[in-house]
Design a protein around this motif. Structure first.
Motif, PDB file in Angstrom:
ATOM      1  N   PHE A 151     -16.544   9.340  -1.221  1.00 33.27           N
ATOM      2  CA  PHE A 151     -15.215   9.667  -0.694  1.00 33.27           C
ATOM      3  C   PHE A 151     -14.276  10.137  -1.800  1.00 33.27           C
ATOM      4  O   PHE A 151     -13.068  10.252  -1.585  1.00 33.27           O
ATOM      5  CB  PHE A 151     -14.626   8.448   0.017  1.00 33.27           C
ATOM      6  N   GLY A 152     -14.820  10.407  -2.974  1.00 33.91           N
ATOM      7  CA  GLY A 152     -14.027  10.953  -4.067  1.00 33.91           C
ATOM      8  C   GLY A 152     -13.311   9.931  -4.910  1.00 33.91           C
ATOM      9  O   GLY A 152     -12.590  10.291  -5.840  1.00 33.91           O
ATOM     10  N   GLU A 153     -13.505   8.642  -4.630  1.00 35.13           N
ATOM     11  CA  GLU A 153     -12.751   7.615  -5.340  1.00 35.13           C
ATOM     12  C   GLU A 153     -13.407   7.213  -6.655  1.00 35.13           C
ATOM     13  O   GLU A 153     -14.632   7.160  -6.766  1.00 35.13           O
ATOM     14  CB  GLU A 153     -12.580   6.383  -4.455  1.00 35.13           C
ATOM     15  N   LEU A 154     -12.552   6.946  -7.637  1.00 38.88           N
ATOM     16  CA  LEU A 154     -13.016   6.345  -8.886  1.00 38.88           C
ATOM     17  C   LEU A 154     -13.408   4.904  -8.594  1.00 38.88           C
ATOM     18  O   LEU A 154     -12.789   4.254  -7.748  1.00 38.88           O
ATOM     19  CB  LEU A 154     -11.898   6.410  -9.923  1.00 38.88           C
ATOM     20  N   PRO A 155     -14.418   4.360  -9.257  1.00 44.43           N
ATOM     21  CA  PRO A 155     -14.837   2.976  -8.965  1.00 44.43           C
ATOM     22  C   PRO A 155     -13.708   1.979  -9.188  1.00 44.43           C
ATOM     23  O   PRO A 155     -12.828   2.192 -10.018  1.00 44.43           O
ATOM     24  CB  PRO A 155     -15.979   2.730  -9.955  1.00 44.43           C
ATOM     25  N   THR A 156     -13.754   0.912  -8.429  1.00 44.38           N
ATOM     26  CA  THR A 156     -12.819  -0.175  -8.656  1.00 44.38           C
ATOM     27  C   THR A 156     -13.299  -1.018  -9.834  1.00 44.38           C
ATOM     28  O   THR A 156     -14.501  -1.163 -10.055  1.00 44.38           O
ATOM     29  CB  THR A 156     -12.666  -1.044  -7.390  1.00 44.38           C
ATOM     30  N   GLY A 157     -12.359  -1.555 -10.588  1.00 46.22           N
ATOM     31  CA  GLY A 157     -12.746  -2.377 -11.733  1.00 46.22           C
ATOM     32  C   GLY A 157     -11.586  -2.718 -12.632  1.00 46.22           C
ATOM     33  O   GLY A 157     -11.116  -1.883 -13.391  1.00 46.22           O
ATOM     34  N   TYR A 158     -11.084  -3.935 -12.486  1.00 48.18           N
ATOM     35  CA  TYR A 158     -10.024  -4.503 -13.302  1.00 48.18           C
ATOM     36  C   TYR A 158      -8.699  -3.784 -13.044  1.00 48.18           C
ATOM     37  O   TYR A 158      -8.462  -3.240 -11.967  1.00 48.18           O
ATOM     38  CB  TYR A 158     -10.417  -4.508 -14.779  1.00 48.18           C
ATOM     39  N   ARG A 159      -7.809  -3.736 -14.028  1.00 49.01           N
ATOM     40  CA  ARG A 159      -6.432  -3.348 -13.757  1.00 49.01           C
ATOM     41  C   ARG A 159      -6.277  -1.854 -13.458  1.00 49.01           C
ATOM     42  O   ARG A 159      -7.054  -1.027 -13.927  1.00 49.01           O
ATOM     43  CB  ARG A 159      -5.515  -3.747 -14.918  1.00 49.01           C
ATOM     44  N   SER A 160      -5.245  -1.560 -12.667  1.00 50.48           N
ATOM     45  CA  SER A 160      -4.864  -0.198 -12.255  1.00 50.48           C
ATOM     46  C   SER A 160      -5.855   0.470 -11.318  1.00 50.48           C
ATOM     47  O   SER A 160      -5.752   1.670 -11.077  1.00 50.48           O
ATOM     48  CB  SER A 160      -4.609   0.705 -13.471  1.00 50.48           C
ATOM     49  N   ASN A 203       7.744  -2.888  -0.680  1.00 45.15           N
ATOM     50  CA  ASN A 203       6.904  -4.095  -0.706  1.00 45.15           C
ATOM     51  C   ASN A 203       6.135  -4.258  -2.012  1.00 45.15           C
ATOM     52  O   ASN A 203       5.723  -5.361  -2.366  1.00 45.15           O
ATOM     53  CB  ASN A 203       5.897  -4.055   0.446  1.00 45.15           C
ATOM     54  N   ARG A 204       5.873  -3.137  -2.699  1.00 48.54           N
ATOM     55  CA  ARG A 204       5.083  -3.148  -3.939  1.00 48.54           C
ATOM     56  C   ARG A 204       3.738  -3.851  -3.716  1.00 48.54           C
ATOM     57  O   ARG A 204       3.226  -4.539  -4.593  1.00 48.54           O
ATOM     58  CB  ARG A 204       5.858  -3.825  -5.082  1.00 48.54           C
ATOM     59  N   ARG A 257       2.337  -5.028 -12.184  1.00 49.32           N
ATOM     60  CA  ARG A 257       3.743  -5.240 -12.556  1.00 49.32           C
ATOM     61  C   ARG A 257       4.365  -3.957 -13.084  1.00 49.32           C
ATOM     62  O   ARG A 257       5.584  -3.766 -13.006  1.00 49.32           O
ATOM     63  CB  ARG A 257       3.864  -6.346 -13.600  1.00 49.32           C
ATOM     64  N   TYR A 258       3.545  -3.040 -13.604  1.00 48.69           N
ATOM     65  CA  TYR A 258       4.035  -1.788 -14.177  1.00 48.69           C
ATOM     66  C   TYR A 258       3.910  -0.608 -13.218  1.00 48.69           C
ATOM     67  O   TYR A 258       4.222   0.526 -13.581  1.00 48.69           O
ATOM     68  CB  TYR A 258       3.291  -1.468 -15.479  1.00 48.69           C
ATOM     69  N   SER A 259       3.435  -0.854 -11.998  1.00 44.58           N
ATOM     70  CA  SER A 259       3.298   0.236 -11.024  1.00 44.58           C
ATOM     71  C   SER A 259       4.670   0.565 -10.443  1.00 44.58           C
ATOM     72  O   SER A 259       5.334  -0.308  -9.884  1.00 44.58           O
ATOM     73  CB  SER A 259       2.345  -0.172  -9.896  1.00 44.58           C
ATOM     74  N   MET A 260       5.053   1.821 -10.556  1.00 45.23           N
ATOM     75  CA  MET A 260       6.350   2.270 -10.043  1.00 45.23           C
ATOM     76  C   MET A 260       6.146   3.531  -9.205  1.00 45.23           C
ATOM     77  O   MET A 260       5.363   4.406  -9.572  1.00 45.23           O
ATOM     78  CB  MET A 260       7.325   2.566 -11.192  1.00 45.23           C
ATOM     79  N   HIS A 261       6.885   3.610  -8.108  1.00 46.36           N
ATOM     80  CA  HIS A 261       6.700   4.714  -7.170  1.00 46.36           C
ATOM     81  C   HIS A 261       6.885   6.070  -7.844  1.00 46.36           C
ATOM     82  O   HIS A 261       6.018   6.948  -7.751  1.00 46.36           O
ATOM     83  CB  HIS A 261       7.678   4.558  -6.003  1.00 46.36           C
TER      84      HIS A 261
END
Length: 646
Positions: A309-318, A383-384, A389-393
């Motif tokens: 589906f084009g997604e980068l693998p999940t794994g730890y932060r971000s 809702n974030r 903690r560093y994710s900003m819209h």
């Protein structure tokens, strides 16, 4: 619709980029008559293209790459995206126009949730707008172009004064220099002199935050790439660049992956996309050969890790941020173009396909105002939900569009979209040290296995199942762990058991030191592997063994408990909401079906037959929305279950 022919000449950082939108693509069935090129290139090591197939020493996955290329033409079943180069611009255009209402009188982009400029939003906005100018999507006389130039001006001012938001100066120089190169021909003499003076007077010891950790932090490579563009434009020397690259090369693995604390997969590719851009834009310094080798290896590794589906693998932060896919777009477009220049049509088509799959994923996460859901759920941005903690819209939307601007810059519409490893499959790839993951794929049904959960983001066990034709987030697309789901919450697709005191424990929460991985079968039609987790001491030798196969779009798992005498369970984390829409849940005795946006997944128990699935009835926070455990309890030693689309 027939494509219009358009020749675009753009100068980015002193490098002439020629883009051609043409209807004269090569047909997938045509074989290139171009002879093998017997010279080196900036991006592809010579040993990688002087022969039709790779030697075993070229890449740890040479066998898999050769097998994939041999199978590529035999697998015509994949659905083309039919995207063009300008599709990158369409996403950028809608995103920056959504950000305009947040720009203040000084040119900074103010986050609507945080009520202040956040991190490197403003320079990425400037770069994103500059791509629209470079492509003639907007005219330099347009108000949006003026806003982009104003954002560039204030970004440079903050760089000189070392007053960038959140002390994130490391991330400014790269987008600023890319924007500068585009806006330069349109600036007045006074404006250009002001920009030049500011760029030349930057004091990197004050601007960059990472001087106390130059050897292990990906930020160093981010600002090193920016310094390369400053040097290329005559504002500084190459000395600092060479020194930083020398420090950082030790962080690359034999697969060409970049590793830092926690083994995060988003930050494996993050520095590599900057370095690949450096090579593409002409870096030829003392570390060019080593970078070329590492980045080429890493590009192929990323190609095989990508979800169908084009997604980068999940794994730890971000993980699960849309910029994960945007950075894939950059790297895959760069290597598609590099292979196309060598006349290597199959490789070029595979990388092109992977880039467009990434773009397709991003397009699934666009909000009504044109901006993106920066994390793959549909909760309101206030809702974030699932955020770091560093994710900003504003910041992470503009980071993504800055990456897409680079992907557009390097894209070539004449490259035919051919099947990628994500489509073809036929592999089981244990990437155990240091990333503790296994990836398996057969004909576009894909599984990611976490061998050693990190106790924060990912549990141990099956954490991603992306089933061909189903909904990617329902597979599920991640397990549950304490950071997002709450203290003590560990939930993967996998086993639980009662210990000697009668308490329930799960594989998901285990930090297993000893595992054995056995690859049983690898073909396009079937892949099968077994992983054994040693749980006990030398005295009792307790273990859990999972044998996983993928065939005809079905993931089948047989779990065997050895020297575990208590009761057992199998759990599955059901997504019950994406933050906006609820998931339809249908439960029978031994199966459950989930349906979201007209796509569904079925989880069913094959053996033992007389079992009952029960819902936990306790909603849990999940990075993709809200989840709930469903499980079955049994007394035997083995259980077999299946995941498939409905």
């Amino acid at each position: 619709m027939k494509k219009q022919k358009l020749l675009i000449l753009i100068i980015f950082s002193g490098v002439l980029i020629v883009g051609c939108n043409s209807s004269n693509k090569k047909k997938a069935s045509e074989k290139s008559d171009t002879p093998l090129v017997a010279k080196d290139t900036a991006l592809i090591p010579q040993f990688a293209f002087v022969k039709e197939s790779l030697d075993n020493t070229a890449h740890p996955f040479s066998k898999h790459i050769n097998t994939f290329l041999g199978e590529q033409e035999k697998q015509p079943h994949f659905e083309q995206t039919d995207f063009e180069r300008n599709d990158y611009l369409n996403v950028i255009n809608s995103q920056v126009r959504a950000m305009v209402k947040y720009q203040d009188k000084d040119g900074r982009i103010v986050d609507p949730v945080e009520k202040e400029e956040k991190f490197y939003t403003t320079p990425c906005f400037a770069h994103s707008v500059s791509a629209l100018v470079a492509s003639a999507t907007i005219k330099i006389e347009d108000d949006l172009a003026a806003r982009g130039m104003k954002a560039l001006d204030i970004s440079l001012t903050d760089m000189v004064n070392a007053t960038v938001n959140g002390n994130h100066g490391d991330f400014y120089t790269w987008p600023v220099m890319l924007a500068y190169a585009t806006f330069k021909p349109f600036a007045s003499k006074e404006q250009l002199k002001s920009w030049d003076d500011k760029i030349e007077s930057v004091q990197i010891d004050k601007l960059y935050r990472t001087f106390d950790n130059l050897k292990e932090n990906n930020w160093v490579l981010v600002h090193t790439a920016g310094e390369f563009l400053r040097a290329q434009n005559g504002f500084t020397s190459n000395d600092y660049i060479e020194k930083m690259l020398g420090y950082q090369l030790a962080n690359f693995t034999d697969l060409g992956m970049y590793n830092e604390h926690g083994n995060p997969l988003p930050y494996d590719l993050f520095p590599r996309h900057y370095l690949s851009g450096m090579l593409q834009m002409g870096y030829t310094g003392s570390h060019a050969v080593a970078l070329k080798d590492n980045l080429w290896k890493g590009a192929w590794t990323s190609l095989f890790m990508q979800s169908p589906f084009g997604e980068l693998p999940t794994g730890y932060r971000s993980s699960h941020h849309i910029w994960n896919e945007a950075e894939q777009c950059v790297v895959f477009e760069i290597y598609a173009s590099a292979y196309e220049k060598l006349g290597r049509e199959r490789e070029a088509g595979a990388f092109k396909r992977a880039a467009l799959l990434s773009l397709k994923s991003i397009k699934e996460w666009i909000r009504e105002d044109g901006s993106g859901y920066i994390v793959k759920n549909r909760f309101p941005i206030e809702n974030r939900h699932g955020y770091e903690r560093y994710s900003m819209h504003t910041c992470y939307n503009m980071l993504a569009t800055s990456m897409l601007a680079q992907a557009w810059q390097f894209s070539n519409d004449e490259i035919e979209e051919l099947a990628s490893p994500a489509d073809v499959g036929g592999f089981v790839l244990p990437i155990l040290e240091p990333f503790h993951k296994i990836f398996a794929n057969a004909k576009g049904t894909y599984l990611e296995y976490e061998t050693k959960g990190d106790k924060t983001y990912n549990p141990t066990g099956i954490i991603r199942a992306h089933i061909n034709g189903a909904h990617p987030q329902l597979g599920p697309s991640n397990g549950l762990a304490p950071l997002f789901s709450g203290e003590g919450v560990f939930l993967a697709t996998g086993p639980l058991w009662q210990n000697n005191t009668g308490n329930w424990v799960s594989l998901a929460e285990q930090d297993v030191e000893s595992q054995q991985v056995e690859i049983i079968e690898e073909s396009v039609n079937v892949v099968k592997f077994r992983i054994t987790h040693d749980l006990g001491s030398e005295d009792n030798q307790a273990s859990v063994q999972e044998t996983i196969s993928i065939k005809e779009g079905r993931i089948t798992v047989q779990t065997e408990f050895k020297r575990i005498t208590g009761k057992k369970k199998i759990s599955w984390p059901m997504l019950i909401s994406d933050g906006k829409d609820g998931v339809a849940v249908t439960i029978a005795d031994n199966s459950v079906e989930l349906l979201l946006h007209e796509k569904g997944v079925r989880f069913s128990i094959l053996e033992p037959q007389k079992v009952e699935l029960k819902r936990a009835r306790k909603p849990l926070n999940h990075v993709n929305g809200k989840a709930e455990a469903i499980y079955t309890e049994f007394a035997g030693k083995t259980i077999t279950y299946v995941l498939e689309k409905i």
